[in-house]
Design a protein around this motif. Structure first.
Motif, PDB file in Angstrom:
ATOM      1  N   SER A  55      12.288  -2.530   9.928  1.00  0.00           N
ATOM      2  CA  SER A  55      12.093  -1.091   9.957  1.00  0.00           C
ATOM      3  C   SER A  55      13.047  -0.508   8.929  1.00  0.00           C
ATOM      4  O   SER A  55      14.261  -0.587   9.090  1.00  0.00           O
ATOM      5  CB  SER A  55      12.393  -0.516  11.341  1.00  0.00           C
ATOM      6  OG  SER A  55      12.546   0.885  11.214  1.00  0.00           O
ATOM      7  N   ALA A  56      12.451   0.014   7.871  1.00  0.00           N
ATOM      8  CA  ALA A  56      13.285   0.595   6.811  1.00  0.00           C
ATOM      9  C   ALA A  56      13.984   1.831   7.353  1.00  0.00           C
ATOM     10  O   ALA A  56      15.109   2.132   6.991  1.00  0.00           O
ATOM     11  CB  ALA A  56      12.408   0.949   5.615  1.00  0.00           C
ATOM     12  N   ASN A 114       6.706  -3.737   8.024  1.00  0.00           N
ATOM     13  CA  ASN A 114       7.588  -2.570   8.171  1.00  0.00           C
ATOM     14  C   ASN A 114       7.126  -1.649   9.311  1.00  0.00           C
ATOM     15  O   ASN A 114       6.036  -1.813   9.836  1.00  0.00           O
ATOM     16  CB  ASN A 114       7.602  -1.818   6.831  1.00  0.00           C
ATOM     17  CG  ASN A 114       8.655  -0.730   6.786  1.00  0.00           C
ATOM     18  OD1 ASN A 114       9.706  -0.836   7.420  1.00  0.00           O
ATOM     19  ND2 ASN A 114       8.372   0.324   6.034  1.00  0.00           N
ATOM     20  N   LYS A 115       7.979  -0.716   9.639  1.00  0.00           N
ATOM     21  CA  LYS A 115       7.715   0.326  10.649  1.00  0.00           C
ATOM     22  C   LYS A 115       7.546  -0.272  12.045  1.00  0.00           C
ATOM     23  O   LYS A 115       6.723   0.218  12.836  1.00  0.00           O
ATOM     24  CB  LYS A 115       6.474   1.163  10.280  1.00  0.00           C
ATOM     25  CG  LYS A 115       6.503   1.724   8.861  1.00  0.00           C
ATOM     26  CD  LYS A 115       5.547   2.888   8.681  1.00  0.00           C
ATOM     27  CE  LYS A 115       5.499   3.318   7.228  1.00  0.00           C
ATOM     28  NZ  LYS A 115       4.673   4.473   6.959  1.00  0.00           N
ATOM     29  N   GLY A 132       6.023   2.072   2.963  1.00  0.00           N
ATOM     30  CA  GLY A 132       7.489   2.066   3.053  1.00  0.00           C
ATOM     31  C   GLY A 132       8.219   1.297   1.963  1.00  0.00           C
ATOM     32  O   GLY A 132       9.345   0.847   2.180  1.00  0.00           O
ATOM     33  N   LYS A 133       7.612   1.179   0.787  1.00  0.00           N
ATOM     34  CA  LYS A 133       8.269   0.444  -0.304  1.00  0.00           C
ATOM     35  C   LYS A 133       9.569   1.120  -0.725  1.00  0.00           C
ATOM     36  O   LYS A 133      10.617   0.479  -0.779  1.00  0.00           O
ATOM     37  CB  LYS A 133       7.338   0.358  -1.527  1.00  0.00           C
ATOM     38  CG  LYS A 133       6.058  -0.396  -1.268  1.00  0.00           C
ATOM     39  CD  LYS A 133       5.188  -0.445  -2.503  1.00  0.00           C
ATOM     40  CE  LYS A 133       4.591   0.903  -2.896  1.00  0.00           C
ATOM     41  NZ  LYS A 133       3.581   1.417  -1.963  1.00  0.00           N
ATOM     42  N   THR A 134       9.473   2.421  -0.984  1.00  0.00           N
ATOM     43  CA  THR A 134      10.656   3.156  -1.437  1.00  0.00           C
ATOM     44  C   THR A 134      11.719   3.179  -0.349  1.00  0.00           C
ATOM     45  O   THR A 134      12.899   2.970  -0.621  1.00  0.00           O
ATOM     46  CB  THR A 134      10.248   4.601  -1.822  1.00  0.00           C
ATOM     47  OG1 THR A 134       9.050   4.516  -2.593  1.00  0.00           O
ATOM     48  CG2 THR A 134      11.319   5.289  -2.598  1.00  0.00           C
ATOM     49  N   SER A 135      11.282   3.396   0.881  1.00  0.00           N
ATOM     50  CA  SER A 135      12.245   3.433   1.993  1.00  0.00           C
ATOM     51  C   SER A 135      12.955   2.097   2.127  1.00  0.00           C
ATOM     52  O   SER A 135      14.161   2.047   2.391  1.00  0.00           O
ATOM     53  CB  SER A 135      11.544   3.743   3.317  1.00  0.00           C
ATOM     54  OG  SER A 135      10.749   4.883   3.173  1.00  0.00           O
ATOM     55  N   LYS A 137       7.800   1.876  15.255  1.00  0.00           N
ATOM     56  CA  LYS A 137       6.748   2.780  15.728  1.00  0.00           C
ATOM     57  C   LYS A 137       6.119   2.265  17.016  1.00  0.00           C
ATOM     58  O   LYS A 137       5.914   1.056  17.166  1.00  0.00           O
ATOM     59  CB  LYS A 137       5.672   2.928  14.649  1.00  0.00           C
ATOM     60  CG  LYS A 137       6.098   3.834  13.506  1.00  0.00           C
ATOM     61  CD  LYS A 137       4.881   4.301  12.783  1.00  0.00           C
ATOM     62  CE  LYS A 137       5.117   5.614  12.072  1.00  0.00           C
ATOM     63  NZ  LYS A 137       3.890   6.104  11.449  1.00  0.00           N
ATOM     64  N   HIS A 157       0.836  -1.199   0.000  1.00  0.00           N
ATOM     65  CA  HIS A 157       0.000   0.000   0.000  1.00  0.00           C
ATOM     66  C   HIS A 157       0.877   1.256   0.000  1.00  0.00           C
ATOM     67  O   HIS A 157       2.001   1.231   0.486  1.00  0.00           O
ATOM     68  CB  HIS A 157      -0.895  -0.012   1.243  1.00  0.00           C
ATOM     69  CG  HIS A 157      -2.010   0.984   1.169  1.00  0.00           C
ATOM     70  ND1 HIS A 157      -3.085   0.818   0.328  1.00  0.00           N
ATOM     71  CD2 HIS A 157      -2.209   2.153   1.822  1.00  0.00           C
ATOM     72  CE1 HIS A 157      -3.901   1.851   0.473  1.00  0.00           C
ATOM     73  NE2 HIS A 157      -3.391   2.669   1.369  1.00  0.00           N
ATOM     74  N   VAL A 158       0.322   2.320  -0.535  1.00  0.00           N
ATOM     75  CA  VAL A 158       1.052   3.588  -0.569  1.00  0.00           C
ATOM     76  C   VAL A 158       1.433   4.013   0.858  1.00  0.00           C
ATOM     77  O   VAL A 158       0.667   3.791   1.801  1.00  0.00           O
ATOM     78  CB  VAL A 158       0.221   4.677  -1.306  1.00  0.00           C
ATOM     79  CG1 VAL A 158      -1.053   5.006  -0.542  1.00  0.00           C
ATOM     80  CG2 VAL A 158       1.029   5.932  -1.534  1.00  0.00           C
ATOM     81  N   ASP A 159       2.635   4.527   1.009  1.00  0.00           N
ATOM     82  CA  ASP A 159       3.149   5.016   2.298  1.00  0.00           C
ATOM     83  C   ASP A 159       3.489   3.917   3.310  1.00  0.00           C
ATOM     84  O   ASP A 159       3.810   4.226   4.448  1.00  0.00           O
ATOM     85  CB  ASP A 159       2.182   6.005   2.962  1.00  0.00           C
ATOM     86  CG  ASP A 159       2.333   7.390   2.390  1.00  0.00           C
ATOM     87  OD1 ASP A 159       3.328   7.614   1.667  1.00  0.00           O
ATOM     88  OD2 ASP A 159       1.470   8.245   2.641  1.00  0.00           O
TER      89      ASP A 159
END
Ligand code: GDP
Length: 683
Positions: free
Chosen positions: A328-329, A290-291, A195-198, A294, A191-193
């Protein structure tokens, strides 16, 4: 319960210097059945197996894939003559009067001039003959082998075709020999945001930092990562759109999909899309949660959500088959483990290719560089690509002038699963186009020319798609054994109802597979997915976006829109039985956008509209569409221009529209009047 120090299969395999797969085999021989490489073994079993495997009688453990790999420098390329030899002969009809000695070999494509020289007939005569069969040509134009063959035959000369594509098939078959492990190719989705790019950046940075030498990282569309046990190739364009668009062009590039799900956000619409796109392509999924840094991260809850969504995603640690890694990217946690798991997964998949062949691959990125001309990034899939190789890339050709790797360094050759920039093309092909080394430059030019001619003639060269009308015929001909369906509906409840009813229609001749179902309007991505999977799209109370409708037209994907569930089911059932009745097709007559709202006494809410397209007529049936979802269907009760009642309003004008018995209009809504047209069944 016995408490012993447990060890995972892959850890033990590591210690023993063998592959997890081999260890699993060995365990099986000993009567210990384990599910996957990360299943746990108790200490006793581990000790036992260690003793067996390290006892002197045992044969040497098989070397690791990395060691087995032929270093690129030693790669030998099959000489061109051999490639020629392997070409298979096409089965040309042999009328008696045609003499053996007159047999002449031609390639997949040939110019009139060359054909004239080969068969010793003046070009003029050939052109005349072709004209007779409706093919208009000039001396330098390329014709396909079929036309060449038929013309030659008319002159009593039999030609043999050294077909490029046929040769391809023959090499596929004989390719069981000489296969060695190749690195996996990975695409990141989610899903967008989330963290794919990160994640892509984190992986790349970790790796770059670990390498002491090398150039500056270049964005060429894909990059290689070195890990202890081998290499991994990551495609730089994350997301399922690019992935499926390539697949719709017939390209299969990815071996493994990393599904990124944010631990604080969980499963979202594009997570579901990504899973369905990956599954439709038959690609393995590894989940990266990911993340996890948090404070509100809940990775286990995400696991539960995913399992509930799709039982295939049951984590290994819960007895399933899917690998999950918490990462965690941002804080660079779990990256090494993720890479290790990718290698493990690749090991299980036994990805192999023969490097001792002329190269074949897929264009993953292309551009026109001001200084360097057309530049493409090719992902080599088999064989080894070398400087100087003549090649065809989609409708273009060339000779490899230079090969540049993802670190900006010039290389001499590229082995399977290597992304390289290639210089020396005649034009800019598209991502997803095939790239193939051919015996010589001349055939490269001819094949490319023929392809571009074909493209011009046939548009994009669309394959025959499944349609409800042709379904019965296609089932009977054995062309279709599975009806793939993409369902889009206004609410989740309708999707489930449709899925359940469709599943009940399955027969022994035809399976029904719902490859994607989601709430919302029909998007371009849905159409591309359907195109890539030869599926039809069923929309329930939804509409395609303009782009989706365009794509469906271009890709010839069937879009069926319904507002009554029973009708959708009845149509599919009838199609399966070859009893599809003439269908009523909605013809949209116009399109108006709501720009203002007024409340008029006695009349209620009137929508101040601008007619974008076609014509709006009073008393017409109309749909009210909000974000591609049909929110209401009713009659246009009143139609006014400047307080005057009118019968119709054309495109480009403003008007006031009142919809009978409906008040809940919003600014931005679309009003679409339509009528029903009867389309008879095609025979
Ligand atoms: P994409 O749309 O999936 O490519 O997501 P991005 O990589 O652009 O990330 C979206 C946002 O999430 C950015 O603000 C990132 O900084 C943030 N982000 C990505 N990974 C992590 C992570 O591991 N932890 C935290 N706290 N934030 C992250």
């Amino acid at each position: 319960m016995v408490f012993l120090a447990n060890i995972r299969v892959y850890e033990l395999a590591n210690q023993l210097g063998i592959k997890s797969k081999e260890l699993i085999e060995e365990l099986k021989k000993q009567g210990v059945i384990v599910k996957t490489h990360s299943s746990s073994l108790d200490e006793e079993t581990a000790l036992l197996i260690k003793t067996i495997l390290t006892s002197p009688k045992k044969k040497e453990p098989t070397p690791q894939p990395v060691e087995e790999k032929v270093p690129p420098a030693k790669v030998k390329i099959v000489p061109e003559e051999k490639v020629e030899e392997k070409a298979i002969e096409s089965k040309v009809a042999k009328p008696d009067e045609i003499k053996e000695k007159e047999k002449i070999k031609i390639g997949e494509a040939i110019t009139i001039k060359e054909l004239s020289e080969k068969i010793n007939i003046p070009a003029k005569e050939i052109i005349k003959k072709l004209m007779g069969i409706g093919v208009m040509t000039t001396v330098n134009q390329v014709i396909d082998s079929k036309s060449a063959m038929s013309v030659a035959k008319d002159f009593g000369i039999e030609v043999e075709v050294i077909s490029f594509e046929a040769e391809e098939i023959s090499t596929e078959e004989e390719e069981k020999e000489g296969l060695i492990p190749r690195p996996p190719v990975v695409t990141i989705m989610g899903h967008v945001d989330h963290g794919k790019t990160s994640l892509l950046d984190a992986i790349r940075q970790t790796n770059v930092a670990a390498k002491e030498s090398g150039g500056i990282t270049q964005h060429i569309g894909a990059y290689e990562v070195d890990v202890d046990k081998g290499k991994i190739v990551f495609l730089d364009t994350p997301g399922h759109e690019a992935f499926t668009a390539m697949r719709a062009r017939g390209a299969k590039v990815t071996d493994i999909v990393i599904l990124v799900v944010a631990a604080d956000d969980g499963v979202m619409p594009q997570t579901i899309e990504a899973i369905n796109h990956a599954e439709a392509a038959g690609v393995s999924i590894i989940v990266a949660i990911n993340k996890i840094d948090k404070p509100n991260a809940n990775p286990d809850k995400v696991r539960q959500e995913l399992v509930k969504l799709n039982p295939h995603l049951l984590p290994e640690e819960w007895g399933g088959k899917t690998i999950y890694v918490n990462v965690s990217a941002k804080k660079k946690i779990g990256i090494e483990e993720l890479l290790e798991m990718i290698i493990l997964q690749a090991e299980i998949m036994e990805l192999k290719a023969n490097p001792l062949k002329p190269a074949k691959g897929i264009v993953v990125e292309s551009k026109l560089d001001r200084g360097r001309g057309p530049v493409v990034t090719v992902l080599v899939q088999k064989g080894t690509l070398k400087a100087g190789d003549p090649f065809v890339a989609g409708p273009y050709f060339g000779k490899v002038r230079a090969l540049i790797n993802d670190r900006g360094i010039k290389v001499k050759e590229a082995a399977p699963s290597t992304p390289v920039e290639v210089l020396g093309l005649s034009g800019v092909p598209q991502a997803g186009d095939s790239f193939q080394v051919v015996p010589d430059e001349k055939s490269a030019r001819q094949i490319a020319l023929l392809r571009s001619q074909k493209q011009r003639e046939e548009g994009l060269g669309i394959k025959t798609r499944v349609t409800l009308e042709d379904l019965y015929k296609q089932i009977n001909e054995g062309v279709v054994k599975e009806l793939n369906i993409v369902i889009k509906a206004d609410v989740h409840g309708s999707i489930q109802a449709l899925v359940d009813s469709f599943q009940k229609l399955e027969t022994k001749d035809i399976k029904i597979k719902i490859i994607h179902g989601a709430a919302g309007g029909i998007t371009e991505t849905d159409v591309i997915l359907a195109a890539a999977s030869n599926a039809i799209i069923i929309g329930f109370n939804v509409k395609p976006t303009d782009k989706a409708a365009e794509a469906a037209e271009k890709e010839q994907v069937e879009l069926k829109l319904y507002s009554i569930i029973y009708n959708a089911i009845a149509d599919v059932k009838a199609a399966m039985e070859g009893m599809l009745e003439p269908t009523l097709v909605e013809k949209v007559t116009g399109k108006a956008e709501v720009r203002q709202l007024f409340t008029v006494p006695k009349m209620g809410v009137i929508a101040g509209c601008f007619v974008l397209d076609g014509v709006i007529q009073r008393n017409a049936d109309a749909k009210l569409i909000r974000d591609s979802v049909i929110v209401y269907q009713g009659k246009i009760g009143s139609l006014r221009r400047f307080k005057e009642d009118v019968k119709e309003v054309q495109a480009g004008y403003e008007c006031g529209i009142g919809i009978e018995k409906f008040q809940d209009v919003k600014i931005g809504d679309i009003i679409e009047p339509f009528f029903l047209d009867k389309i008879p069944k095609k025979l």
